[in-house]
Design a protein around this motif. Structure first.
Motif, PDB file in Angstrom:
ATOM      1  N   HIS A  97       0.895  -1.195  -0.039  1.00 10.86           N
ATOM      2  CA  HIS A  97       0.054   0.082  -0.015  1.00 10.86           C
ATOM      3  C   HIS A  97       0.920   1.150  -0.120  1.00 10.86           C
ATOM      4  O   HIS A  97       2.335   1.212   0.366  1.00 10.86           O
ATOM      5  N   ARG A 117      -2.968   3.114  -6.105  1.00  9.06           N
ATOM      6  CA  ARG A 117      -3.376   2.570  -4.979  1.00  9.06           C
ATOM      7  C   ARG A 117      -2.650   1.614  -4.022  1.00  9.06           C
ATOM      8  O   ARG A 117      -2.464   1.339  -2.902  1.00  9.06           O
ATOM      9  N   GLN A 118      -2.013   0.722  -4.881  1.00  9.63           N
ATOM     10  CA  GLN A 118      -1.019  -0.326  -4.269  1.00  9.63           C
ATOM     11  C   GLN A 118       0.015  -0.615  -5.402  1.00  9.63           C
ATOM     12  O   GLN A 118      -0.129  -0.384  -6.663  1.00  9.63           O
ATOM     13  N   PHE A 178      -6.664  -1.220   3.618  1.00 16.23           N
ATOM     14  CA  PHE A 178      -5.860  -0.162   2.959  1.00 16.23           C
ATOM     15  C   PHE A 178      -4.995   0.567   3.753  1.00 16.23           C
ATOM     16  O   PHE A 178      -5.055   1.010   4.645  1.00 16.23           O
TER      17      PHE A 178
END
Length: 178
Positions: A97, A117-118, A178
């Motif tokens: 992450h 996002r990743q 997240f």
């Protein structure tokens, strides 16, 4: 026709670098298999047995959900122009992450694309090629900018809100961190 290899060679690495599209497949022990197309300039070969890709914000987050439970992954490339070829990379993947040290160390491998996002780090166990003679010839026209435009409009805070609303539960109901 098809071959199995233990690692990528320079010819296959060059092939990967020239692709505009690849597909990612993951699955948990039960439930749906997720097969997702990936584009933009979002994949890098780190070495002959390792690739990393920038996972961008999308309508779901199935890949991350699946990998949190079962780290199996397959990445597939198809030659849509030039000599026919299908290339599959089988391996184990780890999701990193935006707050991780892996993210900070590797995100600069990619252009600044809104909505990242990743990072998905894939250790390749098996490389398989097959002929691809049934894959149609297609001409690359251009890259769609819609996803980038949308993510830029959201801004960092808007993307985080979107992730919380749309990207924390898989289609099968599994939680995603997240």
């Amino acid at each position: 026709m098809g071959r199995k290899l233990v690692a990528l060679n320079e010819t296959l690495i060059d092939f990967i670098k020239n692709q505009k599209l690849f597909f990612v497949a993951t699955a948990m022990e039960n439930g749906s298999v997720n097969l997702s197309p990936k584009g933009l300039d979002s994949l890098r070969v780190l070495d002959n047995n390792r690739v990393v890709w920038l996972n961008l914000t999308g309508s779901g987050n199935e890949t991350a959900a699946h990998l949190s439970k079962t780290n199996r992954i397959t990445i597939m490339f198809c030659a849509f122009d030039g000599p026919p070829l299908i290339l599959r990379l089988y391996g184990k993947a780890t999701v990193h992450h935006t707050d991780s040290s892996f993210w900070r160390e590797h995100v600069n491998l990619f252009p600044d694309i809104a909505g990242g996002r990743q990072l998905i780090d894939v250790e390749i166990d098996l490389v398989q090629t097959s002929c691809g003679m049934g894959v149609p010839m297609m001409e690359y026209k251009n890259q769609r900018e819609s996803l980038i435009d949308w993510a830029e409009k959201q801004g960092e805070d808007g993307l985080k809100k979107y992730w919380e609303k749309k990207n924390t539960t898989s289609f099968d109901g599994h939680s995603i961190d997240f």
